[in-house]
Design an enzyme around this catalytic site. Structure first.
Site, mmCIF file in Angstrom:
data_model
loop_
_atom_site.group_PDB
_atom_site.id
_atom_site.type_symbol
_atom_site.label_atom_id
_atom_site.label_comp_id
_atom_site.label_asym_id
_atom_site.label_seq_id
_atom_site.Cartn_x
_atom_site.Cartn_y
_atom_site.Cartn_z
ATOM 1 N N ASP A 52 26.504 30.676 26.991
ATOM 2 C CA ASP A 52 27.885 30.442 27.412
ATOM 3 C C ASP A 52 28.622 29.527 26.430
ATOM 4 O O ASP A 52 28.024 28.957 25.514
ATOM 5 C CB ASP A 52 27.917 29.810 28.801
ATOM 6 C CG ASP A 52 27.514 30.780 29.897
ATOM 7 O OD1 ASP A 52 27.739 31.994 29.719
ATOM 8 O OD2 ASP A 52 26.958 30.331 30.917
ATOM 9 N N TYR A 112 14.410 27.580 27.496
ATOM 10 C CA TYR A 112 15.589 26.731 27.339
ATOM 11 C C TYR A 112 15.162 25.274 27.457
ATOM 12 O O TYR A 112 14.187 24.957 28.145
ATOM 13 C CB TYR A 112 16.636 27.019 28.423
ATOM 14 C CG TYR A 112 17.493 28.229 28.154
ATOM 15 C CD1 TYR A 112 18.720 28.108 27.503
ATOM 16 C CD2 TYR A 112 17.080 29.501 28.549
ATOM 17 C CE1 TYR A 112 19.515 29.222 27.260
ATOM 18 C CE2 TYR A 112 17.869 30.625 28.310
ATOM 19 C CZ TYR A 112 19.078 30.470 27.666
ATOM 20 O OH TYR A 112 19.860 31.575 27.420
#
Length: 245
Positions: A52, A112
């Site tokens: 994002d 992540y």
């Protein structure tokens, strides 16, 4: 057709995410612009993770196909791309791979990390790369809450769900690593939902600051709720760390 695989890193703060958007600066857009120029054809890039706006990457993987080599070896393409791409994108590795390789669908596991800076004073040089929290965080509660996310869960309460039809995911790893004032969260799974990691981190911080309880978190993992457990953590502390194939 030649199938190229690139491992890349980037600083996400000046990008509107990975995915190409009309009139906006994106990772995919910058890559396709340079690659289309070099190969003299329209190149479409596929990414392992669609990060994002504001999210960084240490080990994003992309692939693209070209009609030929155009005289490029892997080493030469690596060097030329790093000269032509903007300074906030770096090519780490270039490979020619089997035609069946797909950066997104061939991935077995994505990692992540999320970086929290916990100090009563802001660090000027970390402000774009970590979430600064001035209040003291209970690290033991971070550890306990991270363990709750491990395993198979329905993450409907921990994502943006407008276009998500598969919300049950097995989280392989979920743990914190502490180094002085830096609190670094690691999580791996076969795939992630939109803003999922940020909602998870936001939830753990709520617990570690004493605003919510571990029992409440367990309840949210068991049944769907109308309200979110927490707001998502800000994007600038999040990094796509690694993709395993």
């Amino acid at each position: 057709m030649t199938n190229w695989k690139l491992e890349i890193s980037y600083i996400g703060k000046d990008f509107y995410g990975f995915q190409k958007q009309p009139g906006k600066r994106t990772i995919q857009g910058e890559l396709e612009k340079v690659l289309s120029f070099l190969f003299d054809e329209e190149i479409r890039v596929i990414g392992a993770g669609r990060t994002d706006t504001g999210v960084h990457a240490l080990g994003q993987v992309v692939n693209f196909k070209s009609r030929g080599h155009k005289g490029f070896s892997c080493d030469k393409l690596h060097k030329v791309l790093n000269r032509l791409l903007p300074e906030d994108i770096k090519i780490k590795k270039v490979e020619i791979v089997d035609d069946s390789f797909h950066a997104r669908y061939s991935a077995k596991r994505r990692w992540y990390i999320y970086v929290v800076y916990n100090n009563d004073e802001r660090d000027l040089f970390l402000k774009d790369y970590s979430w600064w929290i001035s209040r003291e965080i209970n690290r033991e509660l971070l550890i306990f809450s991270a363990n709750l996310f491990k395993g198979v869960h329905d993450f409907k309460n921990f994502c943006v769900t407008e276009d998500e039809d598969q919300t049950v995911i097995e989280v392989y790893e979920s743990f914190w690593y502490f180094k002085k004032d830096l609190l670094i969260y690691f999580i791996s799974a076969p795939f992630f939902l939109r803003k999922m990691v940020r909602f998870i981190v936001g939830s753990m911080v709520e617990i570690a600051l004493g605003r919510k309880s571990l029992i409440e978190l367990e309840d949210y993992l068991k049944e769907e709720r109308k309200e979110r457990f927490s707001v998502p953590a800000p994007p600038w502390g999040l990094y796509l760390f690694r993709v395993d194939y």
